[in-house]
Design an enzyme around this catalytic site. Structure first.
Site, PDB file in Angstrom:
ATOM      1  N   ASP A   1       0.811  -1.212   0.000  1.00 15.59           N
ATOM      2  CA  ASP A   1       0.000   0.000   0.000  1.00 15.59           C
ATOM      3  C   ASP A   1       0.846   1.263   0.000  1.00 15.59           C
ATOM      4  O   ASP A   1       0.386   2.327  -0.412  1.00 15.59           O
ATOM      5  CB  ASP A   1      -0.920  -0.016   1.225  1.00 15.59           C
ATOM      6  CG  ASP A   1      -1.873   1.158   1.248  1.00 15.59           C
ATOM      7  OD1 ASP A   1      -2.628   1.311   0.279  1.00 15.59           O
ATOM      8  OD2 ASP A   1      -1.856   1.932   2.223  1.00 15.59           O
TER       9      ASP A   1
ATOM     10  N   MET B   1      -7.436   5.936   3.266  1.00 13.06           N
ATOM     11  CA  MET B   1      -7.615   7.047   2.329  1.00 13.06           C
ATOM     12  C   MET B   1      -6.412   7.249   1.406  1.00 13.06           C
ATOM     13  O   MET B   1      -6.441   8.132   0.550  1.00 13.06           O
ATOM     14  CB  MET B   1      -7.855   8.340   3.113  1.00 13.06           C
ATOM     15  CG  MET B   1      -9.152   8.353   3.896  1.00 13.06           C
ATOM     16  SD  MET B   1     -10.619   8.233   2.843  1.00 13.06           S
ATOM     17  CE  MET B   1     -10.459   9.736   1.879  1.00 13.06           C
ATOM     18  N   ARG B   2      -5.359   6.440   1.561  1.00 14.63           N
ATOM     19  CA  ARG B   2      -4.177   6.656   0.737  1.00 14.63           C
ATOM     20  C   ARG B   2      -4.485   6.465  -0.739  1.00 14.63           C
ATOM     21  O   ARG B   2      -3.959   7.171  -1.596  1.00 14.63           O
ATOM     22  CB  ARG B   2      -3.032   5.737   1.178  1.00 14.63           C
ATOM     23  CG  ARG B   2      -1.752   5.969   0.404  1.00 14.63           C
ATOM     24  CD  ARG B   2      -0.590   5.143   0.923  1.00 14.63           C
ATOM     25  NE  ARG B   2      -0.066   5.689   2.167  1.00 14.63           N
ATOM     26  CZ  ARG B   2      -0.067   5.038   3.327  1.00 14.63           C
ATOM     27  NH1 ARG B   2      -0.567   3.819   3.392  1.00 14.63           N
ATOM     28  NH2 ARG B   2       0.430   5.586   4.410  1.00 14.63           N
ATOM     29  N   ALA B   3      -5.361   5.506  -1.052  1.00 17.01           N
ATOM     30  CA  ALA B   3      -5.698   5.250  -2.456  1.00 17.01           C
ATOM     31  C   ALA B   3      -6.341   6.470  -3.095  1.00 17.01           C
ATOM     32  O   ALA B   3      -6.043   6.811  -4.248  1.00 17.01           O
ATOM     33  CB  ALA B   3      -6.628   4.044  -2.553  1.00 17.01           C
TER      34      ALA B   3
ATOM     35  N   VAL C   1      -3.565   9.078  -3.712  1.00 15.05           N
ATOM     36  CA  VAL C   1      -2.680   8.673  -4.808  1.00 15.05           C
ATOM     37  C   VAL C   1      -3.396   8.800  -6.146  1.00 15.05           C
ATOM     38  O   VAL C   1      -2.816   9.268  -7.138  1.00 15.05           O
ATOM     39  CB  VAL C   1      -2.168   7.239  -4.584  1.00 15.05           C
ATOM     40  CG1 VAL C   1      -1.439   6.732  -5.826  1.00 15.05           C
ATOM     41  CG2 VAL C   1      -1.248   7.178  -3.384  1.00 15.05           C
TER      42      VAL C   1
END
Length: 671
Positions: free
Chosen positions: A193, A274-276, A279
């Protein structure tokens, strides 16, 4: 200096080239993880990218590549006076798999720090890679603590080195690129991730494209400089386009419609955290800048999803990365605004525009690493599969649903590779003592060092408040952590195990143990026996995915050559001990204990089992015997092995918690 293969001369691999270029435009995207089989130009493309990166201005004589326009106020070589700068090409720094922590983050001179109070710091690879590219080949084989340090630095843009109250911080912003072959093992999901984008690469199955690959490679090998000169114009065009896209990037507008599509897509595919979303937003913005636009369009969001989401939606290590493109299109259509632009207005696909293969090569490009079901059964992972070889053999039964198991561990204290299974002396963990350092001091034991120096202060003429230190006073901290082991499965696939429901339960149990081995960073191997002999279905490897695929396709039938299976397992351990002597084995024998075929099969099996006991190999027998009449043969086998027997029901139950505690004392070699 070796002339690199031109980036624009790489044949195919559109997704790979696009992902690398997007990170060159916007390093905030978070780097690229390149997954694929060997020989697919992964390393070639990454090394070629460095020649396209714009030159950087650096402060003269600064070891940390500070930008003269905005030097790092905390730079260990600072403060920097105005003026005095130089231009140089962006560096590509390669992190070896076997690098130490000090080589990665840098090292403090502990002796000078204690005696003089001086922060004498030797920069590491993170400092060298600042404002350039940090490349990790075979990142899945890198030790976990190094991967953690690496990804923390990539996320924070800085590296911190702290030793006994002495700390150094320096900027470390770089384009992180990792490559890996999934057959050699996976990265943990939380580490996957942390990479912004991922691409799957495979060799083309089109003859014409393969011919062109060979033609260009031979031409480059014959005359690297001449070959590079023929591609110089294309290289210059791409370099200029990167510079233009970087300048345009701050002007790109990410509208509310695009943001809603990004959020809806991440929610639809149930990615964690929430990283997706972040990104995807950065990737879509970089795609628009690369296309020369100031607005993010729907096709930018789609391409961003195909690059940023496949590796984030894996639910367990046996799932292959991928994305349902029909579902993606439906989600984007549902949340498209009224002013959604005409899709025909988008840029061309391929490395010269934000199109590409959609994050996944086309099906005709062949099977992907990690997608075992896409390959013919006889060719999965490059190893021949067991084929029907006798009368009465049954086709493979599917494994039942895997379940959580308790920890099986090897008794004693090892010194193997870092992992999460058995106790071991490691570089990381709780401090248990001190010793004189062998070579470079890495972990100072402060109390032991002061205790060693204190008795000699008068003889050394101490007059001030500080200690008078000598090299012989330094003490290395000894630490205890966890190691990874070699878990060797010896699975009975004979006719006595062939009952459909029974074999399904057996495979489910082994699959559960494989999942546990994946989480604990073990190597695994698989030996099967049936019919007239035994075979190594999977040599020891870090790829638990490969072991799961072999297990799934395992047929049953024939006699039970138990002694042959044990002897083959013993040979596997002997060879592996020469390759990796520090890694301790745990043998898991899955059988009902029956032995048939040949003269005196039970006696032969007993003699083979005693070989393991004589060498102190930790072992567990999973007793698969069922029915109202139980012969207890698996328990007898466990006694010969010097191990413990456990039934399939006990393997699932909490009672397994004390299983390998009972094995203590069976591993005399470890003690």
């Amino acid at each position: 200096m070796t002339t690199p293969f031109p980036f624009t001369a790489v044949v195919g691999q559109d997704d790979l080239r696009l992902a690398l270029l997007l990170n060159a435009v916007s390093p905030a995207v978070g780097g690229v993880l390149v997954r694929g089989e060997k020989g697919t130009a992964k390393s070639t493309a990454v090394r070629a990218l460095s020649a396209l990166m714009p030159e950087v201005d650096v402060v003269s004589e600064c070891r940390f590549s500070c930008d003269p326009g905005s030097p790092d106020p905390g730079c260990p070589d600072g403060p920097h006076e105005p003026g005095g700068f130089a231009s140089r090409p962006a560096r590509m720094v390669e992190l070896p798999v076997g690098a130490s922590e000090d080589r990665l983050v840098g090292a403090l001179d502990i002796e000078r720090a204690l005696s003089e109070g001086v922060k004498a710091f030797e920069p590491g690879l993170l400092a060298d890679a600042h404002r350039g590219i940090l490349y990790v080949d075979e990142v899945n084989l890198l030790h976990d603590h190094l991967v953690d340090l690496l990804l923390d630095a990539a996320a924070m843009g800085a590296s911190y080195v702290e030793r006994e109250g002495v700390s150094v911080r320096h900027a470390a912003r770089f384009l992180l690129v990792g490559t890996m072959n999934p057959e050699e093992g996976e990265l943990r999901p939380q580490l996957l991730d942390r990479f912004g984008l991922t691409v799957e690469v495979a060799a083309s199955r089109e003859p014409e494209q393969r011919v062109e690959v060979v033609r260009r490679r031979l031409a480059y090998d014959d005359d690297p400089a001449g070959f590079a000169a023929r591609w110089a114009e294309e290289e210059a065009d791409v370099r200029a386009r990167i510079v233009a896209a970087k300048k345009l990037l701050p002007s790109v507008r990410l509208g509310d419609d695009a943001l809603r599509q990004i959020a809806a897509t991440c929610a639809a595919f149930e990615v964690d955290g929430m990283r997706a979303d972040i990104v995807m937003a950065r990737t879509a913005t970089a795609l628009a800048a690369w296309a020369g636009r100031t607005d993010v369009l729907a096709e930018d969001v789609r391409q961003a999803a195909l690059l940023a989401l496949p590796h984030r939606r894996r639910r367990n290590p046996f799932d292959a990365p991928g994305l349902d493109e029909d579902k993606l299109d439906e989600t984007l259509e549902e949340f498209s605004g009224d002013d959604d632009p005409d899709p025909d207005s988008g840029p061309d696909s391929g490395p010269d525009g934000p199109g590409g293969g959609g994050g996944q090569p086309a099906p005709e490009d062949g099977p992907q690493g990690g997608d075992q079901e896409a390959r013919p059964e006889a060719e999965q992972d490059g190893q021949p599969q067991p084929q029907p070889s006798g009368a009465g053999e049954q086709s493979a039964a599917r494994a039942s649903e895997p379940f959580r198991t308790k920890v099986l561990s090897v008794p004693g204290l090892g010194e193997g590779a870092a992992g999460r299974r058995s106790r071991a002396r490691t570089e990381h963990g709780r401090t248990t003592g001190a010793r004189r350092p062998k070579g470079t001091l890495t972990k100072l034991h402060l109390a032991a060092t002061v205790q060693a120096a204190a008795p000699h202060q008068r003889a050394r003429g101490r007059s001030g408040p500080g200690l008078v230190m000598r090299r012989d006073d330094l003490r290395q901290a000894t630490r205890e952590g966890r190691e990874g082991n070699l878990v060797l499965f010896v699975v009975d696939a004979s006719g006595s195990m062939a009952a459909r429901q029974r074999m399904s339960a057996v495979k489910g149990a082994v699959l559960s143990l494989l999942l546990d081995a994946y989480q604990r960073r073990d190597k695994v191997g698989l030996v099967t026996f049936r019919g007239s002999g035994a075979e190594v279905a999977l040599p020891p490897t870090s790829s638990v995915d490969a072991a799961a695929a072999r297990l799934e396709s395992l047929p049953t039938g024939g006699r039970t050559p138990l002694s042959a299976g044990l002897l083959r397992a013993h040979d596997v351990l002997r060879v592996e001990r020469l390759r990796d002597p520090a890694r301790r084995p745990l043998v898991v024998v899955v059988t009902d204990g029956r032995a048939t075929g040949g003269p005196e099969p039970v006696a032969l099996a007993g003699r083979a089992a005693r070989l393991f006991a004589a060498e102190g190999v930790a072992s567990v027998v999973v007793d698969c015997e069922s029915g109202p009449v139980r012969l207890g043969l698996a328990g007898q086998l466990a006694g010969e092995l010097g191990g413990t027997a456990v039934t399939l029901d006990e393997l699932r139950a909490d009672s397994i918690a004390g299983l390998v505690k009972d094995v203590q004392g069976t591993s005399r070699r470890a003690a």
